[in-house]
Design a protein around this motif. Structure first.
Motif, PDB file in Angstrom:
ATOM      1  N   VAL A 602      37.452  35.787  35.795  1.00  0.00           N
ATOM      2  CA  VAL A 602      36.121  35.851  35.203  1.00  0.00           C
ATOM      3  C   VAL A 602      35.371  37.046  35.797  1.00  0.00           C
ATOM      4  O   VAL A 602      35.347  37.212  37.013  1.00  0.00           O
ATOM      5  N   PRO A 603      34.772  37.891  34.945  1.00  0.00           N
ATOM      6  CA  PRO A 603      34.011  39.035  35.489  1.00  0.00           C
ATOM      7  C   PRO A 603      32.694  38.563  36.098  1.00  0.00           C
ATOM      8  O   PRO A 603      31.930  37.828  35.455  1.00  0.00           O
ATOM      9  N   ILE A 604      32.423  38.944  37.334  1.00  0.00           N
ATOM     10  CA  ILE A 604      31.170  38.583  37.992  1.00  0.00           C
ATOM     11  C   ILE A 604      30.506  39.835  38.561  1.00  0.00           C
ATOM     12  O   ILE A 604      31.149  40.880  38.727  1.00  0.00           O
ATOM     13  N   SER A 605      29.225  39.710  38.827  1.00  0.00           N
ATOM     14  CA  SER A 605      28.467  40.808  39.437  1.00  0.00           C
ATOM     15  C   SER A 605      28.141  40.416  40.883  1.00  0.00           C
ATOM     16  O   SER A 605      27.641  39.323  41.136  1.00  0.00           O
ATOM     17  N   ASP A 620      38.060  44.429  42.514  1.00  0.00           N
ATOM     18  CA  ASP A 620      38.663  43.498  43.463  1.00  0.00           C
ATOM     19  C   ASP A 620      38.433  42.059  43.003  1.00  0.00           C
ATOM     20  O   ASP A 620      37.567  41.785  42.158  1.00  0.00           O
ATOM     21  N   THR A 621      39.201  41.145  43.585  1.00  0.00           N
ATOM     22  CA  THR A 621      39.165  39.751  43.116  1.00  0.00           C
ATOM     23  C   THR A 621      38.655  38.797  44.194  1.00  0.00           C
ATOM     24  O   THR A 621      38.851  39.011  45.392  1.00  0.00           O
ATOM     25  N   LEU A 622      38.005  37.735  43.739  1.00  0.00           N
ATOM     26  CA  LEU A 622      37.535  36.648  44.589  1.00  0.00           C
ATOM     27  C   LEU A 622      37.947  35.338  43.925  1.00  0.00           C
ATOM     28  O   LEU A 622      37.958  35.230  42.691  1.00  0.00           O
ATOM     29  N   VAL A 635      35.399  41.356  40.353  1.00  0.00           N
ATOM     30  CA  VAL A 635      34.110  42.040  40.475  1.00  0.00           C
ATOM     31  C   VAL A 635      34.030  43.105  39.396  1.00  0.00           C
ATOM     32  O   VAL A 635      34.768  44.098  39.419  1.00  0.00           O
ATOM     33  N   SER A 636      33.119  42.875  38.417  1.00  0.00           N
ATOM     34  CA  SER A 636      32.971  43.847  37.325  1.00  0.00           C
ATOM     35  C   SER A 636      31.837  44.825  37.580  1.00  0.00           C
ATOM     36  O   SER A 636      31.802  45.901  36.980  1.00  0.00           O
TER      37      SER A 636
END
Length: 841
Positions: A602-605, A620-622, A635-636
């Motif tokens: 899921v793209p997040i800010s 990068d990913t979380l 992280v978008s």
């Protein structure tokens, strides 16, 4: 030796006033160092004596979430005497006055504290000792609402009786209940309040008194391994002392740097005063050389004088520092979790005095060493001037001063290069003021003769003629203005964040823990009081599980990882929105406002500061755990968030279509027109929904103003040493040039100048020097404050238009006033007095 000492004594008896000026410049700098050094010993000694009461137990295990059954089983297996506490914020309702107030509820169980005393008034009241529902409250609540012991207080669904007020809690400062007054209740009544539920932000802790002979640090290290996945924090007496000591040490070191500034400025003043004094001794040195005295013996005569008078100055400064020390505990004491034991630390007093004397002696050598070049020929021919040459000894003294300054400043900062940068910044400022003075003299030598006004022409010419004091005055005045203005600008930066509520467009109250089924009713209450919700957001609690595929456990176990534990241990409270809010600016990537609901990650800010702390960026990913469900995210975009704005700001923002189905609670921001309207609204909300908590942001900011105000006062207190040093150095510079001005004014009177013209000439001279020093000092202060604001405090740089003008005006006025005050009587001296006597004045 006996000859030089005897000659120095005989010559000094006729020069007491001039030698005193050489000593007085370092008085306040030494006083500052002595006061801070002795106070630092007070802090360390008190912490050593009160080490156990700083924590109140041998081991504390705290968590931001309820303990798992496995964690509770292990903690209870550690044995010893154990206490528990659950701490959270809630609204308290006082039926006798119908008032409400945000309080800090502490539900306790057990015999904590094990070290120190939980003091109450009346004495000896412990909530765990009574079977009835009683509360022990902060005295501020009694004062605010005119309450007394025996009055009721309602927390959620449970009513308690106020049994006592808090006097002192071990390990807590007087400001512990500043934002939310403390209310202690027994843990067995916590469930009856019905305040702990979904969305409640609560903190939990165990306090343990271990059996005699058990090493608390060893137990904590073992527990850290066993509870590594539980996201708990373990604190021992040694750890608590280390953490608190580090904070106090940073404050102590900062004050020491401020004291060093005053001492450095005083050293410059000593150099100028000694230079002016020795200028009148050139003929004496030449005579001694002519009579066969060696170079070393002739110089030692004046070296003994300078060392003696600077020692007297250091001794006076140390005495003042001992007196000044009594003020610091009164200012800083309420910020500390213990009462400072004030005493005079004589070793630190001696250390500060000797270090100040060393600085003064080194600066005194700068004008003293050129006496070695005085030729015996000067005794026969006064006009003889030796050719100026590079002096390696003067360069060596400068090198020692620079190395000593850098070493001292580096020792006063946690990172050595911060102190080195501080010292280099001071040296750069000295160079800038020296260059400004040299430029002024050069420009005036070219243009002063073209000025039409006779008074202005003479006054400006005095700044570039031989034996002028332009360099000394500009450096000392400018450094004083620069350092003091920098301190005040930084104070303004610290306090600026507490002015936000005064903005008529910003909310001044926040309500949180609003459950989804309560939101409509809450909005009806707000609208019924004639207000509207200015801003709000839904909130979903989650935990971070992975960063770029690495689990939290792996990151914590990696000795090379520099990600702070608080980041990976914390509970994230995130929201979703379709576009950035008014407090956010996208600085990298593209903000994703919608999600199709099918594809992962899921793209997040992410907030840019948090991304930096996690060492990640766009792409990068979380991985988050949301109530047991795992969600892969990428992280978008990165956002810059204005945390100073009273709006719902978050580290992580999700797009719409992701979190709507998760357990959610809400927060809302409103702006109440006045305190009465806010009190009425809070009362109605608490009566309808006891779990909803209101935070009056103006009270929070008032508390911050109080705390920062004390820190600011301490800064002003230390800055006053620099200010007093600057005034003394200025007066010293004017007084040492008095004789020169005396002869010049007499010569002007001889050729027909009036007393009024002479005073005007001196006024022009001091006005020009003060104006230049104030202007350069104000500009340098702005540059320094802007750098500190951006790179240290991470906030907006100040725009000190008014402060800059005030600095220039005050510096100029102070220079003019001091110069004319110390030069009074010169313009009225009769010419014959000087023409007949070489010693006039």
């Amino acid at each position: 030796m006996s000859f030089t000492l005897l000659t120095a004594w005989r010559d000094a008896r006729t020069q007491k006033k001039r030698l005193l000026l050489c000593a007085i410049s370092i008085v306040f700098g030494v006083a500052a160092l002595v006061a801070i050094n002795s106070f630092g010993d007070n802090l360390r000694s008190t912490m050593d004596e009160e080490a156990q009461t700083l924590l109140g137990s041998d081991l504390r295990i705290s968590s931001r979430t309820p303990y798992s059954e496995a964690a509770k089983f292990y903690i209870e297996s550690l044995g010893g005497d154990q206490s528990r506490e659950t701490r959270f914020s809630s609204m308290a309702y006082f039926p006798s006055t119908e008032d409400t107030r945000l309080v800090q509820v502490r539900a306790v169980e057990g015999n904590y504290p094990y070290y120190g005393e939980f003091e109450t008034l009346p004495a000896g009241v412990r909530v765990g000792d009574r079977s009835e529902a009683i509360a022990v409250v902060d005295p501020v609540l009694l004062a605010l609402f005119n309450l007394k012991v025996g009055d009721p207080i309602k927390l959620g669904q449970q009513t308690f009786t106020i049994a006592a007020e808090i006097v002192e809690v071990p390990g807590e400062s007087a400001f512990a209940g500043l934002f939310a007054p403390r209310v202690y209740i027994a843990a067995r009544y916590l469930e009856a309040t019905d305040l702990i539920g979904f969305g409640t932000i609560a903190f939990h802790r165990y306090d343990i008194k271990l059996p005699d002979g058990v090493d608390a640090d060893a137990v904590a290290e073992q527990a850290k391994q066993r509870l590594g996945g539980e996201r708990v924090r373990l604190t021992t007496i040694a750890k608590r002392k280390e953490d608190l000591g580090q904070s106090l040490e940073n404050l102590y070191r900062f004050f020491n740097l401020v004291g060093m500034i005053a001492l450095l400025l005083g050293g410059v003043g000593v150099a100028g005063a000694v230079q002016a004094y020795l200028r009148g001794k050139l003929e004496s040195v030449a005579v001694l050389r002519f009579l066969g005295c060696s170079v070393g013996a002739a110089c030692r005569v004046f070296l003994w004088q300078v060392l003696a008078v600077t020692f007297v100055g250091a001794l006076i400064g140390a005495s003042l520092g001992v007196l000044a020390q009594v003020w610091l505990p009164a200012v800083i004491g309420p910020l500390l979790p213990f009462e400072i034991e004030s005493f005079v630390s004589w070793p630190r007093v001696l250390e500060g005095m000797l270090f100040g004397w060393l600085i003064a002696a080194l600066f005194s050598l700068l004008p003293l060493l050129p006496l070695r070049k005085v030729s015996p020929l000067r005794a026969l021919r006064a006009s003889f001037q030796p050719r100026r040459q590079f002096d390696p000894l003067v360069a060596l003294v400068w090198g020692v001063i620079v190395v000593l300054l850098i070493a001292y400043c580096s020792s006063q900062t946690e990172t050595w290069w911060h102190g080195a940068a501080f010292a280099v910044g001071l040296l750069v400022a000295l160079v800038v003021f020296t260059a400004a003075a040299a430029l002024l003299r050069k420009v005036l030598s070219l243009v002063a003769g073209r000025v039409q006004s006779y008074v202005c022409r003479q006054g400006l010419a005095n700044l570039h003629r031989p034996n002028n004091r332009t360099l000394f005055l500009v450096v000392t005045l400018g450094m004083g203005a620069f350092l003091i203005q920098t301190l005040f600008l930084i104070e303004g930066v610290l306090l600026s964040d507490t002015q936000l509520v005064d903005d008529a467009n910003e909310p001044n109250t926040m309500f949180f823990d609003i459950q989804t089924d309560q939101l409509a009713g809450f909005e009806d209450i707000v609208q019924g009081e004639g207000m509207t919700i200015a801003d709000g957001a839904p909130i979903v609690a989650m935990r971070l599980e992975k960063v770029n595929g690495r689990t939290v456990a792996q990151i914590k176990a990696d000795p090379t990882s520099d990600i702070d534990n608080w980041i990976i241990n914390r509970e994230w409270r995130s929201t979703w929105r379709g576009q950035p809010s008014v407090t956010e600016t996208v600085v990298a990537g593209e903000f994703a406002g919608q999600w199709n609901g099918f594809e992962e990650p899921v793209p997040i800010s992410l907030e840019d500061g948090m991304a930096e702390d996690l060492r990640i960026g766009v792409g990068d990913t979380l991985t988050f755990n949301i109530q047991g469900l795992t969600l892969q995210c990428k992280v978008s975009s990165l956002r810059e968030v204005d945390w100073k704005r009273m709006r719902p700001n978050f580290f992580a923002v999700f797009p719409e279509g992701v979190l709507e189905g998760a357990p959610t609670w809400h927060l809302a921001f409103i702006r109440a027109p006045d305190k009465e309207s806010l009190a009425t609204l809070q009362r109605k909300v608490v009566q309808a929904y006891p779990n909803i908590t209101a935070v009056d942001l103006s009270i929070v900011l008032d508390g911050l103003r109080d705390i920062l105000g004390r820190v600011a006062f301490a800064l002003r207190f230390m800055a006053s040493f620099t200010l007093l040093t600057g005034v003394v150095v200025l007066a010293s510079a004017v007084i040492t040039s008095r004789y020169q001005r005396f002869r010049e004014s007499v010569l002007l009177r001889t050729i027909g100048a009036s007393a009024k013209q002479i005073r005007a000439i001196m006024a022009v001279e001091y006005l020009a020097v003060g104006l230049l020093a104030g202007l350069v000092g104000a500009l340098l202060a702005w540059a320094a404050a802007a750098g500190l604001a951006i790179w240290v405090f991470e906030t907006d740089p100040p725009v000190p238009i008014i402060a800059t003008l005030v600095t220039i005006i005050v510096t100029t006025a102070l220079t003019l006033f001091t110069g004319l005050a110390n030069s009074r009587g010169i313009s009225n001296s009769p010419p014959l007095a000087v023409l007949r006597s070489e010693e006039a004045g």
